[in-house]
Design a protein around this motif. Structure first.
Motif, PDB file in Angstrom:
ATOM      1  N   ALA A 118       0.833  -1.204   0.000  1.00 14.12           N
ATOM      2  CA  ALA A 118       0.000   0.000   0.000  1.00 14.12           C
ATOM      3  C   ALA A 118       0.865   1.250   0.000  1.00 14.12           C
ATOM      4  O   ALA A 118       1.742   1.394   0.844  1.00 14.12           O
ATOM      5  N   THR A 119       0.608   2.139  -0.954  1.00 10.08           N
ATOM      6  CA  THR A 119       1.349   3.392  -1.027  1.00 10.08           C
ATOM      7  C   THR A 119       0.397   4.546  -1.311  1.00 10.08           C
ATOM      8  O   THR A 119      -0.702   4.338  -1.834  1.00 10.08           O
ATOM      9  N   PRO A 120       0.818   5.773  -1.003  1.00 12.72           N
ATOM     10  CA  PRO A 120       0.004   6.936  -1.379  1.00 12.72           C
ATOM     11  C   PRO A 120      -0.251   6.997  -2.882  1.00 12.72           C
ATOM     12  O   PRO A 120      -1.253   7.549  -3.328  1.00 12.72           O
ATOM     13  N   ALA A 121       0.658   6.404  -3.680  1.00 12.19           N
ATOM     14  CA  ALA A 121       0.479   6.404  -5.140  1.00 12.19           C
ATOM     15  C   ALA A 121      -0.799   5.679  -5.542  1.00 12.19           C
ATOM     16  O   ALA A 121      -1.444   6.037  -6.531  1.00 12.19           O
ATOM     17  N   ASP A 122      -1.181   4.646  -4.781  1.00  9.80           N
ATOM     18  CA  ASP A 122      -2.423   3.930  -5.090  1.00  9.80           C
ATOM     19  C   ASP A 122      -3.621   4.863  -4.984  1.00  9.80           C
ATOM     20  O   ASP A 122      -4.531   4.811  -5.813  1.00  9.80           O
ATOM     21  N   LEU A 123      -3.630   5.691  -3.945  1.00 12.94           N
ATOM     22  CA  LEU A 123      -4.738   6.623  -3.749  1.00 12.94           C
ATOM     23  C   LEU A 123      -4.738   7.679  -4.844  1.00 12.94           C
ATOM     24  O   LEU A 123      -5.792   8.065  -5.351  1.00 12.94           O
ATOM     25  N   GLY A 124      -3.552   8.118  -5.247  1.00 14.37           N
ATOM     26  CA  GLY A 124      -3.447   9.073  -6.351  1.00 14.37           C
ATOM     27  C   GLY A 124      -3.944   8.486  -7.654  1.00 14.37           C
ATOM     28  O   GLY A 124      -4.598   9.170  -8.463  1.00 14.37           O
ATOM     29  N   GLU A 125      -3.659   7.196  -7.850  1.00 13.07           N
ATOM     30  CA  GLU A 125      -4.127   6.519  -9.063  1.00 13.07           C
ATOM     31  C   GLU A 125      -5.653   6.433  -9.076  1.00 13.07           C
ATOM     32  O   GLU A 125      -6.293   6.658 -10.112  1.00 13.07           O
ATOM     33  N   MET A 126      -6.239   6.118  -7.924  1.00 17.70           N
ATOM     34  CA  MET A 126      -7.703   6.059  -7.854  1.00 17.70           C
ATOM     35  C   MET A 126      -8.313   7.428  -8.144  1.00 17.70           C
ATOM     36  O   MET A 126      -9.331   7.542  -8.826  1.00 17.70           O
ATOM     37  N   ARG A 127      -7.682   8.462  -7.632  1.00 14.06           N
ATOM     38  CA  ARG A 127      -8.158   9.829  -7.885  1.00 14.06           C
ATOM     39  C   ARG A 127      -8.122  10.127  -9.387  1.00 14.06           C
ATOM     40  O   ARG A 127      -9.090  10.644  -9.956  1.00 14.06           O
ATOM     41  N   ALA A 128      -7.017   9.762 -10.034  1.00 10.88           N
ATOM     42  CA  ALA A 128      -6.878  10.022 -11.472  1.00 10.88           C
ATOM     43  C   ALA A 128      -7.904   9.233 -12.276  1.00 10.88           C
ATOM     44  O   ALA A 128      -8.485   9.739 -13.246  1.00 10.88           O
ATOM     45  N   LEU A 129      -8.138   7.982 -11.886  1.00  9.64           N
ATOM     46  CA  LEU A 129      -9.113   7.154 -12.592  1.00  9.64           C
ATOM     47  C   LEU A 129     -10.520   7.728 -12.468  1.00  9.64           C
ATOM     48  O   LEU A 129     -11.276   7.760 -13.442  1.00  9.64           O
ATOM     49  N   LEU A 130     -10.874   8.217 -11.269  1.00 10.44           N
ATOM     50  CA  LEU A 130     -12.202   8.800 -11.084  1.00 10.44           C
ATOM     51  C   LEU A 130     -12.321  10.113 -11.844  1.00 10.44           C
ATOM     52  O   LEU A 130     -13.346  10.385 -12.479  1.00 10.44           O
ATOM     53  N   ASP A 131     -11.256  10.921 -11.815  1.00  9.06           N
ATOM     54  CA  ASP A 131     -11.277  12.194 -12.540  1.00  9.06           C
ATOM     55  C   ASP A 131     -11.458  11.981 -14.039  1.00  9.06           C
ATOM     56  O   ASP A 131     -12.003  12.843 -14.737  1.00  9.06           O
ATOM     57  N   ALA A 132     -10.995  10.840 -14.540  1.00 15.59           N
ATOM     58  CA  ALA A 132     -11.083  10.556 -15.974  1.00 15.59           C
ATOM     59  C   ALA A 132     -12.472  10.101 -16.411  1.00 15.59           C
ATOM     60  O   ALA A 132     -12.762  10.060 -17.609  1.00 15.59           O
ATOM     61  N   ARG A 133     -13.334   9.765 -15.464  1.00  9.62           N
ATOM     62  CA  ARG A 133     -14.681   9.304 -15.806  1.00  9.62           C
ATOM     63  C   ARG A 133     -15.573  10.498 -16.168  1.00  9.62           C
ATOM     64  O   ARG A 133     -15.356  11.611 -15.673  1.00  9.62           O
ATOM     65  N   PRO A 134     -16.598  10.288 -17.018  1.00 10.62           N
ATOM     66  CA  PRO A 134     -17.501  11.394 -17.368  1.00 10.62           C
ATOM     67  C   PRO A 134     -18.176  11.985 -16.123  1.00 10.62           C
ATOM     68  O   PRO A 134     -18.600  11.246 -15.233  1.00 10.62           O
ATOM     69  N   ALA A 135     -18.256  13.294 -16.075  1.00  4.56           N
ATOM     70  CA  ALA A 135     -18.786  13.976 -14.888  1.00  4.56           C
ATOM     71  C   ALA A 135     -20.246  13.618 -14.613  1.00  4.56           C
ATOM     72  O   ALA A 135     -20.684  13.632 -13.465  1.00  4.56           O
ATOM     73  N   ASN A 136     -21.001  13.287 -15.667  1.00  7.97           N
ATOM     74  CA  ASN A 136     -22.428  12.996 -15.476  1.00  7.97           C
ATOM     75  C   ASN A 136     -22.705  11.493 -15.335  1.00  7.97           C
ATOM     76  O   ASN A 136     -23.860  11.085 -15.277  1.00  7.97           O
ATOM     77  N   GLU A 137     -21.669  10.688 -15.250  1.00  7.30           N
ATOM     78  CA  GLU A 137     -21.851   9.243 -15.102  1.00  7.30           C
ATOM     79  C   GLU A 137     -22.329   8.919 -13.685  1.00  7.30           C
ATOM     80  O   GLU A 137     -21.814   9.483 -12.718  1.00  7.30           O
ATOM     81  N   PRO A 138     -23.314   8.022 -13.531  1.00  9.24           N
ATOM     82  CA  PRO A 138     -23.724   7.622 -12.177  1.00  9.24           C
ATOM     83  C   PRO A 138     -22.507   7.124 -11.380  1.00  9.24           C
ATOM     84  O   PRO A 138     -21.655   6.406 -11.906  1.00  9.24           O
ATOM     85  N   ILE A 139     -22.447   7.517 -10.122  1.00 14.80           N
ATOM     86  CA  ILE A 139     -21.230   7.290  -9.339  1.00 14.80           C
ATOM     87  C   ILE A 139     -20.880   5.812  -9.198  1.00 14.80           C
ATOM     88  O   ILE A 139     -19.712   5.440  -9.230  1.00 14.80           O
ATOM     89  N   ASN A 146      -7.008   0.541   4.930  1.00 15.87           N
ATOM     90  CA  ASN A 146      -8.382   0.512   4.417  1.00 15.87           C
ATOM     91  C   ASN A 146      -9.143   1.781   4.766  1.00 15.87           C
ATOM     92  O   ASN A 146      -9.907   2.304   3.951  1.00 15.87           O
ATOM     93  N   ILE A 147      -8.934   2.287   5.979  1.00 13.44           N
ATOM     94  CA  ILE A 147      -9.607   3.525   6.389  1.00 13.44           C
ATOM     95  C   ILE A 147      -9.130   4.698   5.540  1.00 13.44           C
ATOM     96  O   ILE A 147      -9.938   5.531   5.081  1.00 13.44           O
ATOM     97  N   ARG A 148      -7.810   4.777   5.310  1.00 14.28           N
ATOM     98  CA  ARG A 148      -7.276   5.866   4.477  1.00 14.28           C
ATOM     99  C   ARG A 148      -7.870   5.816   3.071  1.00 14.28           C
ATOM    100  O   ARG A 148      -8.293   6.842   2.519  1.00 14.28           O
ATOM    101  N   ALA A 149      -7.901   4.621   2.480  1.00 14.22           N
ATOM    102  CA  ALA A 149      -8.451   4.475   1.130  1.00 14.22           C
ATOM    103  C   ALA A 149      -9.925   4.865   1.109  1.00 14.22           C
ATOM    104  O   ALA A 149     -10.383   5.578   0.208  1.00 14.22           O
ATOM    105  N   GLU A 150     -10.661   4.417   2.108  1.00 18.13           N
ATOM    106  CA  GLU A 150     -12.095   4.735   2.161  1.00 18.13           C
ATOM    107  C   GLU A 150     -12.315   6.234   2.329  1.00 18.13           C
ATOM    108  O   GLU A 150     -13.211   6.810   1.700  1.00 18.13           O
ATOM    109  N   ASN A 151     -11.491   6.885   3.153  1.00 23.40           N
ATOM    110  CA  ASN A 151     -11.640   8.326   3.364  1.00 23.40           C
ATOM    111  C   ASN A 151     -11.350   9.115   2.091  1.00 23.40           C
ATOM    112  O   ASN A 151     -12.067  10.058   1.750  1.00 23.40           O
ATOM    113  N   VAL A 152     -10.287   8.719   1.380  1.00 23.06           N
ATOM    114  CA  VAL A 152      -9.950   9.422   0.135  1.00 23.06           C
ATOM    115  C   VAL A 152     -11.058   9.239  -0.886  1.00 23.06           C
ATOM    116  O   VAL A 152     -11.512  10.196  -1.526  1.00 23.06           O
ATOM    117  N   LEU A 153     -11.520   8.005  -1.047  1.00 19.30           N
ATOM    118  CA  LEU A 153     -12.592   7.754  -2.008  1.00 19.30           C
ATOM    119  C   LEU A 153     -13.885   8.473  -1.611  1.00 19.30           C
ATOM    120  O   LEU A 153     -14.618   8.973  -2.468  1.00 19.30           O
TER     121      LEU A 153
END
Length: 197
Positions: free
Chosen positions: A66-87, A130-137
């Motif tokens: 587990a690294t902070p890079a994983d959380l950054g990757e999740m952020r980038a993946l979500l940012d790349a999704r269409p803004a109007n897509e159901p969550i 797990n808590i850190r990942a859940e909080n970021v998401l």
């Protein structure tokens, strides 16, 4: 720096991170968590102790991968999704990307699971991760939904449900469940999207 250079650099970083994680898992599986040092992990991975700590802040995080890079990757993946897509569709796409054959290694995941189950001392680090990942998401989902996570429980419940569904799908596979993990994820997210009734 050109784009191909950036791609090569990122690939080398991922390979180094994976080599350290594999070394940590292998050593802990062989000798037990308490007997393994970060110097041993670095030596097996072929890196310096300083490099190890550039990727993983603790021995526990190296074993968990587990690294902070994983959380950054999740952020980038979500940012790349269409803004109007159901969550839930957006989260499902992120899960599918992380479970794709190019990124998901079932043998490595099985080894990590064996190590975690055999080493109770890793429990606090796993829970914290797990808590850190859940909080970021939760923050990302709240932002996408235009909600304040302190005022609405919806972002946290959405994330917690999705993460629990993914864990259930992976455990389904380890328990001899039929089909692939991707098929299980499809079924699980369909249940989340349409209800259990």
């Amino acid at each position: 720096m050109t784009e191909p250079d950036c791609g090569l650099r990122e690939r080398k970083k991922r390979e180094t991170r994976l080599a350290i994680h594999r070394a940590a898992l292998g050593l802990v599986e062989e000798s037990g968590f308490d007997a393994v040092t970060t110097d041993q992990i670095a030596a097996r991975a072929g890196v310096s102790p300083r490099t190890l700590f550039n990727y993983f802040p603790t021995k526990e995080s190296a074993v968990l991968g587990a690294t902070p890079a994983d959380l950054g990757e999740m952020r980038a993946l979500l940012d790349a999704r269409p803004a109007n897509e159901p969550i839930l569709q957006s989260i499902r796409a992120i899960v599918e990307a992380r479970l794709s054959p190019t990124t998901y290694d079932p043998q490595l995941r099985a080894q990590r699971r064996r190590v975690i189950l055999s080493e109770p001392s890793l429990g606090p680090a796993l829970v914290g991760n797990n808590i850190r990942a859940e909080n970021v998401l939760t923050e990302l989902v709240a932002d996408r939904l235009g909600l304040d996570p302190r005022e609405s429980v919806r972002p946290r419940v959405t994330v917690a449900s999705a993460l629990a569904a993914v864990r259930a799908c992976i455990e389904h596979q380890y328990s001899g469940g039929s089909g692939t993990v991707e098929e299980a994820v499809d079924e699980a997210f369909s249940l989340l999207e349409h209800g259990f009734a």
